[in-house]
Design a protein around this motif. Structure first.
Motif, PDB file in Angstrom:
ATOM      1  N   PRO A  41     -58.750 -40.016-102.713  1.00 13.41           N
ATOM      2  CA  PRO A  41     -59.636 -39.257-101.823  1.00 13.41           C
ATOM      3  C   PRO A  41     -59.358 -37.764-101.943  1.00 13.41           C
ATOM      4  O   PRO A  41     -58.254 -37.352-102.314  1.00 13.41           O
ATOM      5  CB  PRO A  41     -59.274 -39.778-100.430  1.00 13.41           C
ATOM      6  N   THR A  42     -60.355 -36.960-101.629  1.00 12.99           N
ATOM      7  CA  THR A  42     -60.130 -35.521-101.537  1.00 12.99           C
ATOM      8  C   THR A  42     -59.062 -35.264-100.484  1.00 12.99           C
ATOM      9  O   THR A  42     -59.098 -35.855 -99.404  1.00 12.99           O
ATOM     10  CB  THR A  42     -61.424 -34.802-101.131  1.00 12.99           C
ATOM     11  N   PRO A  43     -58.068 -34.416-100.774  1.00 14.36           N
ATOM     12  CA  PRO A  43     -57.006 -34.143 -99.787  1.00 14.36           C
ATOM     13  C   PRO A  43     -57.554 -33.766 -98.418  1.00 14.36           C
ATOM     14  O   PRO A  43     -58.555 -33.050 -98.301  1.00 14.36           O
ATOM     15  CB  PRO A  43     -56.228 -32.990-100.430  1.00 14.36           C
ATOM     16  N   THR A  44     -56.866 -34.227 -97.385  1.00 16.04           N
ATOM     17  CA  THR A  44     -57.335 -34.080 -96.004  1.00 16.04           C
ATOM     18  C   THR A  44     -57.549 -32.621 -95.616  1.00 16.04           C
ATOM     19  O   THR A  44     -58.531 -32.276 -94.944  1.00 16.04           O
ATOM     20  CB  THR A  44     -56.334 -34.741 -95.042  1.00 16.04           C
ATOM     21  N   HIS A  45     -56.650 -31.735 -96.032  1.00 17.38           N
ATOM     22  CA  HIS A  45     -56.764 -30.335 -95.608  1.00 17.38           C
ATOM     23  C   HIS A  45     -58.003 -29.674 -96.204  1.00 17.38           C
ATOM     24  O   HIS A  45     -58.562 -28.742 -95.610  1.00 17.38           O
ATOM     25  CB  HIS A  45     -55.496 -29.556 -95.977  1.00 17.38           C
ATOM     26  N   LYS A  47     -60.906 -31.334 -96.806  1.00 18.99           N
ATOM     27  CA  LYS A  47     -62.016 -31.840 -95.990  1.00 18.99           C
ATOM     28  C   LYS A  47     -62.062 -31.127 -94.639  1.00 18.99           C
ATOM     29  O   LYS A  47     -63.148 -30.818 -94.128  1.00 18.99           O
ATOM     30  CB  LYS A  47     -61.875 -33.350 -95.805  1.00 18.99           C
ATOM     31  N   ALA A  48     -60.890 -30.846 -94.082  1.00 19.51           N
ATOM     32  CA  ALA A  48     -60.839 -30.142 -92.796  1.00 19.51           C
ATOM     33  C   ALA A  48     -61.414 -28.731 -92.927  1.00 19.51           C
ATOM     34  O   ALA A  48     -62.110 -28.237 -92.023  1.00 19.51           O
ATOM     35  CB  ALA A  48     -59.402 -30.079 -92.282  1.00 19.51           C
ATOM     36  N   LYS A  51     -65.172 -29.002 -92.848  1.00 21.76           N
ATOM     37  CA  LYS A  51     -65.662 -29.249 -91.482  1.00 21.76           C
ATOM     38  C   LYS A  51     -65.626 -27.957 -90.654  1.00 21.76           C
ATOM     39  O   LYS A  51     -66.556 -27.665 -89.897  1.00 21.76           O
ATOM     40  CB  LYS A  51     -64.815 -30.327 -90.818  1.00 21.76           C
ATOM     41  N   ASP A 282     -51.892 -29.739-105.242  1.00 23.53           N
ATOM     42  CA  ASP A 282     -52.440 -31.040-104.848  1.00 23.53           C
ATOM     43  C   ASP A 282     -52.509 -32.036-105.991  1.00 23.53           C
ATOM     44  O   ASP A 282     -52.509 -33.257-105.772  1.00 23.53           O
ATOM     45  CB  ASP A 282     -53.847 -30.863-104.266  1.00 23.53           C
TER      46      ASP A 282
END
Length: 380
Positions: A41-45, A47-48, A51, A282
Motif C-alpha cells: 500500500p502507499t505509505p500511510t503518511h 495518504k494523510a 487527505k 520509504d
C-alpha cells in the motif's frame, strides 16, 4: 460515414501485455505473476498528506511545472540520492506519471523521419509515441548479451537520422541495469554523435546489488531524466512522474506538457511532497522484501529448467522457457489455462522476446509459492 483518423494512430496496436491479459482474464482462480506494480500500500503518511490537502482545499490548478515546494523537494531528493542536481525553478517538471514524461520528452525532441535507438526486448510504451511523432524506432537486440545495451552495440545502428537514444534501466521487462562504466561509454558515444539521451530511471530506487548511477551525472547537457513515485513509493495510481533536463531542454518540454495536461493532479502533488521529504527512505522496506522474493523466484525458475539472467533491479525476471516448449505466447496461454498461473509472453516486448516469459515477483511470497507449485505440476 467514413471515419478519418490519423494514420499513425490507426497503425498502433494495443499493448501486447494488455492483449494477452484480455485472453486469460476469464480464468477463475488464477495467480497472476503479470503485475507491473508493487503489492504494497502507499505509505500511510503520504495518504494523510493527500487527505490534508483536500481538507485545505488545494484543489486548484498548480503551476504548469508543479508546485514550487514539490520541485524544491525533488531537486533535494535527487541530489541526496544520486548526486544529481537540477534547478527546481527551471529544470524540473512534475508530470502525470512517468508515461506522460516519456511522451512529453519524445514529442519535444523528435521530428518526422528521425531515428530513435532503444534496446530490445523493451517496455512497449515507447514505440507508439515514436511512431506518432513520425519518427522511426531502431531496436538493438540485447538477448545475446544478457540484456545489456552497450556503446559497442549501439554504434553500428547510428545513422545521419539518429537523434535520440532511450535507456531504460533497471529494465522492464528484464530487470537488468547498467554499471557506471557502461554508462560512461554510452555518454561518450552520445557526445561523439550529438545524441539526446532519454534515461528512464523509474526503477532507480529498486536496485539490489549496486547503487544506481544516473546518466544525468555523466552527460547532463544532453540527458532527459525520467523518474517518479509509482515504483519507489507504491503510488502507481497517483500518477506522479518527473521530467528533469537542462533548462534549454526543459523549457521546450514544458510547452508540450502545458498543452497536454496543464498540470499534474494538485492532490497527488501534495502527496508527492510528503513522499520526497518525510518519505525519502520509504522504498527501503519494500526493497528488502523484493530482494528476498528475487532470490526465491530465481531458485524456483532454475529448478524448473528456465534460463535465467539475474536481474539487478525492478521486480521482474525475463526467463527463457524450457527447451522443447512451444512459442512464448502458447506456453503462457497453456500455463494460464492448465495451471492457472499468469505470466507475460516475451513477445509482448517485441519479437526479440520470443522464447521468454516475464515473471513478476511483485506479489506475496504465499502467491509465489503456490504459483511455482502449480508451474512444477504443469511442467512435469
Amino acid at each position: 460515414m467514413k471515419m478519418m483518423f490519423n494514420a499513425a494512430v490507426k497503425d498502433i496496436e494495443i499493448s501486447g501485455i494488455r492483449k494477452f491479459f484480455n485472453k486469460i482474464q476469464h480464468i477463475d482462480g488464477m495467480i497472476s505473476l503479470t503485475i507491473g506494480q508493487p503489492d504494497f500500500p502507499t505509505p500511510t503518511h503520504i495518504k494523510a498528506a493527500a487527505k490534508k490537502a483536500i481538507d485545505q482545499n488545494h484543489t486548484n490548478y498548480t503551476h504548469n511545472a508543479g508546485i514550487p515546494d514539490l520541485r524544491i523537494a525533488i531537486s533535494q531528493y535527487m541530489e541526496q540520492k544520486y548526486n544529481l542536481y537540477y534547478q527546481a525553478d527551471s529544470e524540473i517538471i512534475v508530470t502525470s506519471g512517468a508515461s506522460q514524461a516519456i511522451d512529453t520528452a519524445l514529442r519535444t525532441v523528435l521530428s518526422i523521419g528521425q531515428e530513435v535507438i532503444l534496446p530490445a526486448p523493451v517496455y512497449p510504451g515507447y514505440t507508439p509515441v515514436i511512431k506518432q511523432c513520425g519518427a522511426i524506432p531502431v531496436f538493438v537486440d540485447t538477448t545475446e548479451n544478457e540484456f545489456k545495451l552497450t556503446a559497442e552495440m549501439i554504434e553500428p545502428h547510428i545513422t545521419d537520422q539518429t537523434v535520440c537514444l532511450i535507456l531504460p534501466y533497471p529494465s522492464n521487462p528484464t530487470g537488468v541495469s547498467l554499471t557506471e562504466a557502461e554508462l560512461k561509454d554510452i555518454a561518450e558515444l552520445s557526445e561523439k554523435y550529438n545524441l539526446i539521451i532519454i534515461a528512464d530511471e523509474i526503477y532507480s530506487e529498486l536496485t539490489y546489488d549496486e547503487k544506481h548511477t544516473s546518466m544525468g551525472t555523466l552527460a547532463r547537457e544532453r540527458t532527459i531524466t525520467i523518474n517518479g513515485l509509482s515504483k519507489s513509493h507504491s503510488m502507481t495510481g497517483w500518477r506522479i512522474g518527473v521530467l528533469m533536463a537542462p533548462s534549454h531542454i526543459a523549457e521546450q518540454c514544458l510547452k508540450v506538457h502545458q498543452y497536454t495536461v496543464s498540470c499534474a493532479s494538485s492532490i497527488s502533488q501534495y502527496a508527492a511532497l510528503a513522499a520526497y521529504t518525510a518519505g525519502i527512505n520509504d522504498a527501503e522496506p519494500m526493497k528488502k522484501e523484493y530482494r528476498r522474493r528475487r532470490a526465491f523466484t530465481e531458485k524456483k525458475l532454475l529448478e524448473l529448467g528456465f534460463d535465467v539472467v539475474k536481474p539487478d533491479g525492478a521486480f521482474y525476471f525475463f526467463a527463457g522457457i524450457p527447451s522443447g516448449a512451444a512459442s512464448s505466447e502458447q506456453f503462457a496461454i497453456e500455463l494460464a489455462e492448465q495451471a492457472k498461473v499468469g505470466v507475460v509472453p516475451g513477445t509482448a516486448f517485441g519479437p526479440e522476446g520470443e522464447g521468454y516469459i516475464r515473471v513478476s515477483y511483485a506479489c506475496s511470497e504465499q502467491q509465489l509459492t503456490e504459483a511455482f507449485k502449480r508451474m512444477e505440476q504443469y511442467l512435469t
